[in-house]
Scaffold this active site. Structure first.
Site, PDB file in Angstrom:
ATOM      1  N   PHE A 110      52.184  50.535  30.378  1.00 21.65           N
ATOM      2  CA  PHE A 110      52.092  51.366  31.578  1.00 21.65           C
ATOM      3  C   PHE A 110      51.622  52.752  31.176  1.00 21.65           C
ATOM      4  O   PHE A 110      52.194  53.368  30.270  1.00 21.65           O
ATOM      5  CB  PHE A 110      53.457  51.451  32.273  1.00 21.65           C
ATOM      6  CG  PHE A 110      53.901  50.163  32.909  1.00 21.65           C
ATOM      7  CD1 PHE A 110      53.527  49.854  34.201  1.00 21.65           C
ATOM      8  CD2 PHE A 110      54.666  49.248  32.199  1.00 21.65           C
ATOM      9  CE1 PHE A 110      53.928  48.661  34.790  1.00 21.65           C
ATOM     10  CE2 PHE A 110      55.069  48.060  32.772  1.00 21.65           C
ATOM     11  CZ  PHE A 110      54.699  47.758  34.077  1.00 21.65           C
ATOM     12  N   HIS A 121      34.484  36.444  39.505  1.00 22.22           N
ATOM     13  CA  HIS A 121      33.539  37.351  40.149  1.00 22.22           C
ATOM     14  C   HIS A 121      33.706  38.762  39.612  1.00 22.22           C
ATOM     15  O   HIS A 121      34.721  39.092  38.995  1.00 22.22           O
ATOM     16  CB  HIS A 121      33.732  37.353  41.667  1.00 22.22           C
ATOM     17  CG  HIS A 121      34.962  38.075  42.133  1.00 22.22           C
ATOM     18  ND1 HIS A 121      36.235  37.561  41.996  1.00 22.22           N
ATOM     19  CD2 HIS A 121      35.120  39.297  42.716  1.00 22.22           C
ATOM     20  CE1 HIS A 121      37.120  38.401  42.492  1.00 22.22           C
ATOM     21  NE2 HIS A 121      36.471  39.483  42.918  1.00 22.22           N
ATOM     22  N   ASN A 155      37.314  42.916  37.363  1.00 20.82           N
ATOM     23  CA  ASN A 155      38.769  42.944  37.243  1.00 20.82           C
ATOM     24  C   ASN A 155      39.234  41.500  37.145  1.00 20.82           C
ATOM     25  O   ASN A 155      39.065  40.720  38.082  1.00 20.82           O
ATOM     26  CB  ASN A 155      39.417  43.605  38.457  1.00 20.82           C
ATOM     27  CG  ASN A 155      39.036  45.057  38.586  1.00 20.82           C
ATOM     28  OD1 ASN A 155      38.897  45.771  37.596  1.00 20.82           O
ATOM     29  ND2 ASN A 155      38.861  45.516  39.816  1.00 20.82           N
ATOM     30  N   SER A 162      41.710  40.609  43.529  1.00 20.14           N
ATOM     31  CA  SER A 162      42.196  40.137  44.824  1.00 20.14           C
ATOM     32  C   SER A 162      41.959  38.648  45.035  1.00 20.14           C
ATOM     33  O   SER A 162      42.437  38.078  46.018  1.00 20.14           O
ATOM     34  CB  SER A 162      41.520  40.923  45.957  1.00 20.14           C
ATOM     35  OG  SER A 162      40.106  40.760  45.906  1.00 20.14           O
ATOM     36  N   CYS A 204      34.101  30.941  47.576  1.00 18.66           N
ATOM     37  CA  CYS A 204      33.563  29.633  47.230  1.00 18.66           C
ATOM     38  C   CYS A 204      32.328  29.301  48.069  1.00 18.66           C
ATOM     39  O   CYS A 204      32.198  29.775  49.218  1.00 18.66           O
ATOM     40  CB  CYS A 204      34.632  28.553  47.426  1.00 18.66           C
ATOM     41  SG  CYS A 204      35.812  28.420  46.053  1.00 18.66           S
ATOM     42  N   HIS A 218      35.587  27.460  41.305  1.00 20.46           N
ATOM     43  CA  HIS A 218      36.753  28.309  41.533  1.00 20.46           C
ATOM     44  C   HIS A 218      37.685  28.323  40.325  1.00 20.46           C
ATOM     45  O   HIS A 218      38.489  29.246  40.164  1.00 20.46           O
ATOM     46  CB  HIS A 218      37.505  27.793  42.769  1.00 20.46           C
ATOM     47  CG  HIS A 218      38.603  28.672  43.254  1.00 20.46           C
ATOM     48  ND1 HIS A 218      38.371  29.824  43.990  1.00 20.46           N
ATOM     49  CD2 HIS A 218      39.959  28.579  43.130  1.00 20.46           C
ATOM     50  CE1 HIS A 218      39.526  30.396  44.298  1.00 20.46           C
ATOM     51  NE2 HIS A 218      40.505  29.659  43.781  1.00 20.46           N
ATOM     52  N   CYS A 269      39.132  29.858  50.009  1.00 16.82           N
ATOM     53  CA  CYS A 269      38.620  30.977  49.224  1.00 16.82           C
ATOM     54  C   CYS A 269      37.382  31.576  49.881  1.00 16.82           C
ATOM     55  O   CYS A 269      36.398  30.863  50.126  1.00 16.82           O
ATOM     56  CB  CYS A 269      38.281  30.519  47.806  1.00 16.82           C
ATOM     57  SG  CYS A 269      37.419  31.759  46.820  1.00 16.82           S
ATOM     58  N   HIS A 273      38.772  33.517  42.071  1.00 19.74           N
ATOM     59  CA  HIS A 273      37.410  33.015  41.872  1.00 19.74           C
ATOM     60  C   HIS A 273      36.685  33.947  40.906  1.00 19.74           C
ATOM     61  O   HIS A 273      36.735  35.166  41.067  1.00 19.74           O
ATOM     62  CB  HIS A 273      36.656  32.944  43.204  1.00 19.74           C
ATOM     63  CG  HIS A 273      35.383  32.174  43.132  1.00 19.74           C
ATOM     64  ND1 HIS A 273      35.254  30.894  43.617  1.00 19.74           N
ATOM     65  CD2 HIS A 273      34.166  32.499  42.623  1.00 19.74           C
ATOM     66  CE1 HIS A 273      34.018  30.470  43.411  1.00 19.74           C
ATOM     67  NE2 HIS A 273      33.337  31.426  42.809  1.00 19.74           N
ATOM     68  N   TYR A 277      54.329  60.524  30.154  1.00 19.29           N
ATOM     69  CA  TYR A 277      53.566  61.369  29.234  1.00 19.29           C
ATOM     70  C   TYR A 277      52.061  61.178  29.432  1.00 19.29           C
ATOM     71  O   TYR A 277      51.291  62.144  29.443  1.00 19.29           O
ATOM     72  CB  TYR A 277      53.950  61.050  27.791  1.00 19.29           C
ATOM     73  CG  TYR A 277      53.304  61.975  26.786  1.00 19.29           C
ATOM     74  CD1 TYR A 277      53.939  63.142  26.374  1.00 19.29           C
ATOM     75  CD2 TYR A 277      52.049  61.676  26.249  1.00 19.29           C
ATOM     76  CE1 TYR A 277      53.338  63.991  25.454  1.00 19.29           C
ATOM     77  CE2 TYR A 277      51.448  62.519  25.329  1.00 19.29           C
ATOM     78  CZ  TYR A 277      52.092  63.682  24.944  1.00 19.29           C
ATOM     79  OH  TYR A 277      51.489  64.527  24.040  1.00 19.29           O
ATOM     80  N   GLN A 279      32.040  43.050  40.485  1.00 16.16           N
ATOM     81  CA  GLN A 279      31.495  43.905  41.532  1.00 16.16           C
ATOM     82  C   GLN A 279      30.444  44.835  40.955  1.00 16.16           C
ATOM     83  O   GLN A 279      30.384  45.065  39.739  1.00 16.16           O
ATOM     84  CB  GLN A 279      32.603  44.724  42.205  1.00 16.16           C
ATOM     85  CG  GLN A 279      33.655  43.890  42.910  1.00 16.16           C
ATOM     86  CD  GLN A 279      34.640  44.740  43.683  1.00 16.16           C
ATOM     87  OE1 GLN A 279      34.276  45.603  44.474  1.00 16.16           O
ATOM     88  NE2 GLN A 279      35.920  44.503  43.439  1.00 16.16           N
TER      89      GLN A 279
END
Length: 364
Positions: free
Chosen positions: A332, A182, A169, A177, A57, A131, A54, A180, A336, A184
């Protein structure tokens, strides 16, 4: 149009979002339609406490140049190795092999095609060294460390940059992605579209009513109760009346607070408690680690921002989870929603009731 949860469930209607000045179509019951479309993967196996592969880590190389993480024991922030923004937008990118900077193609003077440089910085904020954990599973002390790290990032970057976007996220369904824990932090020289709309509408509301839009909204929701998920320590978690995502929530303090840096010790402690309640409710809803994108919106900063310029702003966090009817079927925003406007498949009142049922009673 003002509607009760009973009438809201009976007929399609739309609800106005005063924060961003748009409408949401509410079509209750569409979550029961037959589904043979895409499904999310089952919950992945539990990750190890430490993963030698990772890049987040402690002690591991990050895969960009010779950078290696220190043996950190609490929240740890570092410059993003592949940033979307740079302090000097005309300089060559710092990432290895990224090539030289390329100017945007100029449009005709006074024409329809416009471009302008944007400066900024991007950072990754690891919430802790383990982790195999996440925010709701952290101790109060660990979670308070994350809250303090958010404040530190907001304070430091807000002195220079117009907008500081702190976000997380969580889960592969929302584009994370790496598992772990985290988030941003992206700080930019311009005010992006979403906070710009919130800035205008909150300013207009203060001018018209003499009070903050979201402070009045929080009082309205507390009085109604049907969209409240939890209230704790001076904070409110609510499914907004105008929510787009099925289990979307907003987190906001009950007293006037312009930004993260305005939180005192009690405000930070209350935030720790309400975060735990909300995230525990999310994870309990379908019995899986609930994916979401979340982020903080507070008063814009930068050298030009003065104290009076923040009087209309109320700090809040948006949580946008994608799941709709189960751990594997998501909402989704296509068709529309992309071509006409936002639409939701269950009422906000129904979503709030289901989340509220998962709130730990001892902490509510």
């Amino acid at each position: 149009m003002t509607t009760s949860s009973e009438s809201a469930a009976a007929a399609p209607h739309r609800r106005f979002d005063p924060l961003r000045g748009r409408w949401t179509l509410v079509s209750a019951g569409r979550d029961r339609r037959p589904w043979s479309g895409a499904a999310e993967a089952a919950s992945p196996p539990a990750p190890p406490r430490y993963d030698p592969a990772c890049p987040l880590c402690p002690g591991n190389p990050r895969g960009a140049g010779d950078d290696r993480n220190p043996e950190y024991t609490g929240p740890f922030a570092f410059p993003h190795d592949f940033p979307a923004l740079r302090p000097d937008p005309e300089a060559a990118p710092p990432s290895p092999g990224a090539g030289a900077a390329v100017d945007p193609p100029p449009g005709p003077a006074g024409g329809l095609l416009r471009a302008e440089p944007v400066g900024g910085v991007c950072r990754v904020l690891c919430f802790g060294p383990r982790h195999d954990t996440h925010l709701a599973a952290m101790s109060d002390g660990e979670l308070r460390g994350v809250v303090d790290a958010w404040l530190e990032q907001a304070r430091g970057l807000g002195r220079r940059w117009r907008w500081v976007q702190i976000f997380e996220n969580r889960g592969a369904a929302m584009g994370a992605s790496n598992p772990h824990p985290h988030g941003q932090v992206w700080a930019s020289s311009v005010l992006p579209d979403e906070p710009a709309a919130e800035d205008v509408n909150q300013r207009d509301y203060l001018r018209a009513h003499g009070s903050r839009l979201l402070v009045d909204y929080a009082a309205t929701e507390l009085a109604a109760g049907e969209r409240v998920v939890a209230a704790h320590g001076g904070w409110l978690a609510v499914v907004p009346y105008w929510a787009v995502w099925p289990f979307e929530t907003m987190l906001l303090p009950l007293r006037p607070t312009s930004g993260l840096t305005d939180l005192d010790d009690d405000g930070r402690a209350g935030l720790v408690g309400i975060l735990r309640l909300l995230l525990t409710a999310y994870d309990g809803l379908f019995g899986v680690p609930f994916p979401y994108s979340m982020g903080w919106h507070g008063a814009p900063g930068g050298p030009a921002a003065g104290p009076a310029s923040a009087d209309h702003w109320q700090l809040h966090a948006h949580f946008y989870p994608p799941l709709l009817r189960s751990a594997t079927v998501r909402k989704f925003l296509v068709g529309y929603e992309m071509l006409a406007g936002p639409q939701r498949d269950i009422t906000p009142e129904q979503a709030a009731a289901r989340l509220r049922a998962q709130v730990p009673a001892a902490r509510a």
